[in-house]
Design an enzyme around this catalytic site. Structure first.
Site, short mmCIF file in Angstrom:
data_model
loop_
_atom_site.label_atom_id
_atom_site.label_comp_id
_atom_site.label_asym_id
_atom_site.label_seq_id
_atom_site.Cartn_x
_atom_site.Cartn_y
_atom_site.Cartn_z
N CYS A 197 0.81 -2.89 -5.60
CA CYS A 197 0.98 -2.78 -4.15
C CYS A 197 -0.19 -3.47 -3.44
O CYS A 197 -0.38 -4.67 -3.57
CB CYS A 197 1.15 -1.32 -3.76
SG CYS A 197 1.59 -1.06 -2.03
N ASP B 74 12.98 -4.14 -2.83
CA ASP B 74 11.75 -3.76 -2.14
C ASP B 74 11.93 -3.98 -0.63
O ASP B 74 12.12 -5.11 -0.18
CB ASP B 74 10.59 -4.60 -2.67
CG ASP B 74 9.23 -4.10 -2.22
OD1 ASP B 74 9.14 -3.51 -1.12
OD2 ASP B 74 8.26 -4.32 -2.96
N HIS C 23 10.19 -1.12 -4.36
CA HIS C 23 8.73 -1.12 -4.34
C HIS C 23 8.23 0.06 -5.19
O HIS C 23 8.81 1.12 -5.20
CB HIS C 23 8.24 -0.96 -2.90
CG HIS C 23 6.79 -1.25 -2.75
ND1 HIS C 23 6.30 -2.53 -2.69
CD2 HIS C 23 5.72 -0.43 -2.65
CE1 HIS C 23 4.99 -2.50 -2.56
NE2 HIS C 23 4.61 -1.23 -2.53
#
Length: 194
Positions: A73, A130, A162
């Site tokens: 991330c 995502d 995600h």
């Protein structure tokens, strides 16, 4: 993640990149964490801290001629930036790291801005579902890597969202997480980081 990498024979280190700005364990939710801590961490500070981590690892037995970096991330975005920063890095794996965005004082450049400066090959691991990283941006990065002639690769898992490797969250997608982990280890080995 460090334990899993250590079991593969790596000296693995996870630096606390937020320590000057707050304790992420005390954030009541992800939005507060991003707003109150993560957004306050300047990229330059991260690069300096990663350089310090690099030196520490070298002083504690790591073979810096075979070093790699990975992140998830926000850390995936920092992985792209560090691969453009450290000329001694052998390989990098960026898990669902943001690729584009508006410039700010803390984040003056994005991974798409530094493609031509990449010094290490990067494996980008992204989820097709995502919601925070549009596939259009991933496709832009693929095109930029090709145009720059960079030995980097992006893999998109069509059914993953995600955080698909975060096995402690509902976003975990075991099949894709396991495949991506294997790809990362192969990538590191192929590029001399083993």
């Amino acid at each position: 993640m460090c334990r899993r990498l250590a079991k593969q024979g790596y000296l693995a280190v996870a630096p606390e990149l937020y320590f000057r700005h707050g304790n992420p364990a005390q954030a009541p939710d992800i939005d507060s964490l991003l707003r109150d801590i993560v957004s306050k961490v300047p990229d330059g500070e991260v690069l300096n801290d990663l350089d310090a981590t690099w030196r520490w690892a070298g002083a504690h037995g790591a073979d810096l001629k075979r070093a790699a970096v990975t992140g998830f991330c926000w850390g995936g975005r920092q992985t792209w930036l560090y691969a453009a920063h450290n000329p001694l890095l052998k390989a990098a794996a960026a898990w669902y790291g943001k690729l584009e965005g508006s410039a700010s004082a803390n984040a003056p450049r994005q991974p798409l801005d530094i493609v031509g400066e990449l010094k290490a090959p990067v494996l980008g691991l992204y989820g097709g579902q995502d919601q925070s990283i549009p596939l259009a941006g991933v496709e832009k990065m693929k095109a930029a890597l090709r145009a720059a002639g960079k030995d980097s690769e992006i893999v998109v898992y069509p059914d993953a969202g995600h955080g698909f490797n975060a096995d402690y969250r509902p976003s975990y997608h075991p099949r894709d997480a396991q495949d991506a982990w294997r790809r990362m280890l192969d990538w590191f080995a192929r590029h001399g980081a083993r």
